[in-house]
Design a protein around this motif. Sequence first.
Motif, PDB file in Angstrom:
ATOM      1  N   ARG A  67     -40.317 -22.282  28.810  1.00 32.00           N
ATOM      2  CA  ARG A  67     -39.907 -20.893  29.031  1.00 32.00           C
ATOM      3  C   ARG A  67     -39.894 -20.093  27.725  1.00 32.00           C
ATOM      4  N   PHE A  68     -39.473 -20.747  26.623  1.00 30.73           N
ATOM      5  CA  PHE A  68     -39.289 -20.031  25.360  1.00 30.73           C
ATOM      6  C   PHE A  68     -40.293 -20.430  24.277  1.00 30.73           C
ATOM      7  N   LYS A  69     -41.381 -21.117  24.642  1.00 35.20           N
ATOM      8  CA  LYS A  69     -42.315 -21.595  23.616  1.00 35.20           C
ATOM      9  C   LYS A  69     -42.913 -20.449  22.801  1.00 35.20           C
ATOM     10  N   ASP A  70     -43.241 -19.340  23.439  1.00 32.81           N
ATOM     11  CA  ASP A  70     -43.805 -18.202  22.705  1.00 32.81           C
ATOM     12  C   ASP A  70     -42.773 -17.559  21.785  1.00 32.81           C
ATOM     13  N   VAL A  71     -41.530 -17.470  22.253  1.00 40.00           N
ATOM     14  CA  VAL A  71     -40.445 -16.913  21.436  1.00 40.00           C
ATOM     15  C   VAL A  71     -40.224 -17.803  20.215  1.00 40.00           C
ATOM     16  N   LEU A  72     -40.182 -19.114  20.436  1.00 32.92           N
ATOM     17  CA  LEU A  72     -39.989 -20.061  19.327  1.00 32.92           C
ATOM     18  C   LEU A  72     -41.131 -19.965  18.319  1.00 32.92           C
TER      19      LEU A  72
ATOM     20  N   ASP B  24     -28.296 -11.782  26.724  1.00 32.88           N
ATOM     21  CA  ASP B  24     -29.687 -12.127  26.468  1.00 32.88           C
ATOM     22  C   ASP B  24     -29.769 -13.612  26.111  1.00 32.88           C
ATOM     23  N   SER B  25     -30.982 -14.105  25.961  1.00 32.86           N
ATOM     24  CA  SER B  25     -31.167 -15.537  25.730  1.00 32.86           C
ATOM     25  C   SER B  25     -30.598 -15.988  24.393  1.00 32.86           C
ATOM     26  N   THR B  26     -30.625 -15.136  23.380  1.00 31.17           N
ATOM     27  CA  THR B  26     -30.051 -15.528  22.095  1.00 31.17           C
ATOM     28  C   THR B  26     -28.551 -15.740  22.229  1.00 31.17           C
ATOM     29  N   PHE B  27     -27.870 -14.839  22.917  1.00 33.10           N
ATOM     30  CA  PHE B  27     -26.429 -14.994  23.090  1.00 33.10           C
ATOM     31  C   PHE B  27     -26.134 -16.241  23.914  1.00 33.10           C
ATOM     32  N   MET B  28     -26.930 -16.489  24.959  1.00 27.49           N
ATOM     33  CA  MET B  28     -26.714 -17.688  25.764  1.00 27.49           C
ATOM     34  C   MET B  28     -26.988 -18.954  24.942  1.00 27.49           C
ATOM     35  N   GLY B  29     -27.914 -18.877  24.003  1.00 26.01           N
ATOM     36  CA  GLY B  29     -28.145 -20.004  23.103  1.00 26.01           C
ATOM     37  C   GLY B  29     -26.957 -20.230  22.180  1.00 26.01           C
ATOM     38  N   ALA B  30     -26.315 -19.143  21.737  1.00 26.97           N
ATOM     39  CA  ALA B  30     -25.103 -19.276  20.919  1.00 26.97           C
ATOM     40  C   ALA B  30     -23.980 -19.903  21.739  1.00 26.97           C
ATOM     41  N   ILE B  31     -23.885 -19.541  23.008  1.00 29.20           N
ATOM     42  CA  ILE B  31     -22.904 -20.153  23.903  1.00 29.20           C
ATOM     43  C   ILE B  31     -23.200 -21.642  24.059  1.00 29.20           C
ATOM     44  N   ALA B  32     -24.470 -21.975  24.252  1.00 25.54           N
ATOM     45  CA  ALA B  32     -24.860 -23.384  24.413  1.00 25.54           C
ATOM     46  C   ALA B  32     -24.540 -24.185  23.157  1.00 25.54           C
ATOM     47  N   SER B  33     -24.780 -23.599  22.001  1.00 26.61           N
ATOM     48  CA  SER B  33     -24.466 -24.270  20.744  1.00 26.61           C
ATOM     49  C   SER B  33     -22.969 -24.560  20.652  1.00 26.61           C
ATOM     50  N   LEU B  34     -22.151 -23.589  21.031  1.00 28.18           N
ATOM     51  CA  LEU B  34     -20.708 -23.780  21.046  1.00 28.18           C
ATOM     52  C   LEU B  34     -20.332 -24.869  22.049  1.00 28.18           C
TER      53      LEU B  34
ATOM     54  N   ALA C 228     -30.830 -20.561  18.441  1.00 29.14           N
ATOM     55  CA  ALA C 228     -30.332 -20.323  19.799  1.00 29.14           C
ATOM     56  C   ALA C 228     -31.348 -20.775  20.843  1.00 29.14           C
ATOM     57  N   HIS C 229     -32.610 -20.436  20.635  1.00 30.79           N
ATOM     58  CA  HIS C 229     -33.636 -20.802  21.615  1.00 30.79           C
ATOM     59  C   HIS C 229     -33.961 -22.292  21.563  1.00 30.79           C
ATOM     60  N   GLU C 230     -33.899 -22.860  20.388  1.00 30.36           N
ATOM     61  CA  GLU C 230     -34.089 -24.308  20.265  1.00 30.36           C
ATOM     62  C   GLU C 230     -32.955 -25.054  20.978  1.00 30.36           C
ATOM     63  N   THR C 231     -31.738 -24.529  20.859  1.00 31.44           N
ATOM     64  CA  THR C 231     -30.589 -25.121  21.554  1.00 31.44           C
ATOM     65  C   THR C 231     -30.785 -25.043  23.063  1.00 31.44           C
TER      66      THR C 231
ATOM     67  N   HIS D 256     -34.091 -12.532   7.794  1.00 32.26           N
ATOM     68  CA  HIS D 256     -34.318 -13.980   7.820  1.00 32.26           C
ATOM     69  C   HIS D 256     -33.177 -14.700   8.535  1.00 32.26           C
ATOM     70  N   ASP D 257     -31.927 -14.314   8.242  1.00 33.74           N
ATOM     71  CA  ASP D 257     -30.779 -14.940   8.889  1.00 33.74           C
ATOM     72  C   ASP D 257     -30.773 -14.686  10.399  1.00 33.74           C
ATOM     73  N   MET D 258     -31.144 -13.474  10.805  1.00 35.13           N
ATOM     74  CA  MET D 258     -31.202 -13.172  12.239  1.00 35.13           C
ATOM     75  C   MET D 258     -32.304 -13.981  12.912  1.00 35.13           C
ATOM     76  N   ALA D 259     -33.460 -14.091  12.258  1.00 37.38           N
ATOM     77  CA  ALA D 259     -34.550 -14.890  12.830  1.00 37.38           C
ATOM     78  C   ALA D 259     -34.118 -16.351  12.951  1.00 37.38           C
ATOM     79  N   ALA D 260     -33.395 -16.864  11.944  1.00 37.48           N
ATOM     80  CA  ALA D 260     -32.915 -18.246  11.987  1.00 37.48           C
ATOM     81  C   ALA D 260     -31.908 -18.434  13.114  1.00 37.48           C
ATOM     82  N   LEU D 261     -30.998 -17.475  13.275  1.00 38.31           N
ATOM     83  CA  LEU D 261     -30.018 -17.546  14.356  1.00 38.31           C
ATOM     84  C   LEU D 261     -30.721 -17.532  15.710  1.00 38.31           C
ATOM     85  N   MET D 262     -31.697 -16.660  15.876  1.00 39.82           N
ATOM     86  CA  MET D 262     -32.420 -16.556  17.137  1.00 39.82           C
ATOM     87  C   MET D 262     -33.229 -17.827  17.408  1.00 39.82           C
ATOM     88  N   TYR D 263     -33.859 -18.363  16.367  1.00 39.89           N
ATOM     89  CA  TYR D 263     -34.623 -19.601  16.523  1.00 39.89           C
ATOM     90  C   TYR D 263     -33.692 -20.738  16.955  1.00 39.89           C
TER      91      TYR D 263
END
Length: 178
Positions: free
Chosen positions: A162-167, A62-72, A148-151, A139-146
Amino acid sequence: MGRESPAGNRVLAATADDCTLVAVSGAATFRLAPAFKQATQAAKLAGSALIVVDMADCLSMDSTFMGAIASLGFSARKSETTRLVFINLARHAAALLKGLGVDRILTIYPAGALPEGLGDLSVLEQSLRPVESAAASAHDMAALMYDAHETLARVDPANLQRFKDVLAFLRDDLRRLP
């Protein structure tokens, strides 16, 4: 990789010498992102010169996991001590990363191809153990997801649209959650 497909969605890791193998199994979603981040941070703290992320058993992302990959990917690009490679990426997984532009910041090898000089990973494969991460608060999950999408938006400006509504949703969650 030759392992039997493990049951469930999980992240496994093993470190030997100066190499860490992180294997992603099943559906890589926001639920696995904390364990993935924990495994890669532990590899850096252990002084691993190489982090190999094996995606052979990854069924989807999903996009959150791909954001974690991008952060790495961003952190590895800045590092002078740790190299990062992704191996055994199935076509659909590579297409997902390419669709968000994440492939531009990673070193990726498709299924069956390995980096020159990688060596034998069998000792690491046999030592793989599940990465257990502590339960994250809402809160921590929301921060992680935020994050990831910001990344992802930093990877490619088109992702901001693409992710403005999610953000926006996650930003509201972060304000509301304790």
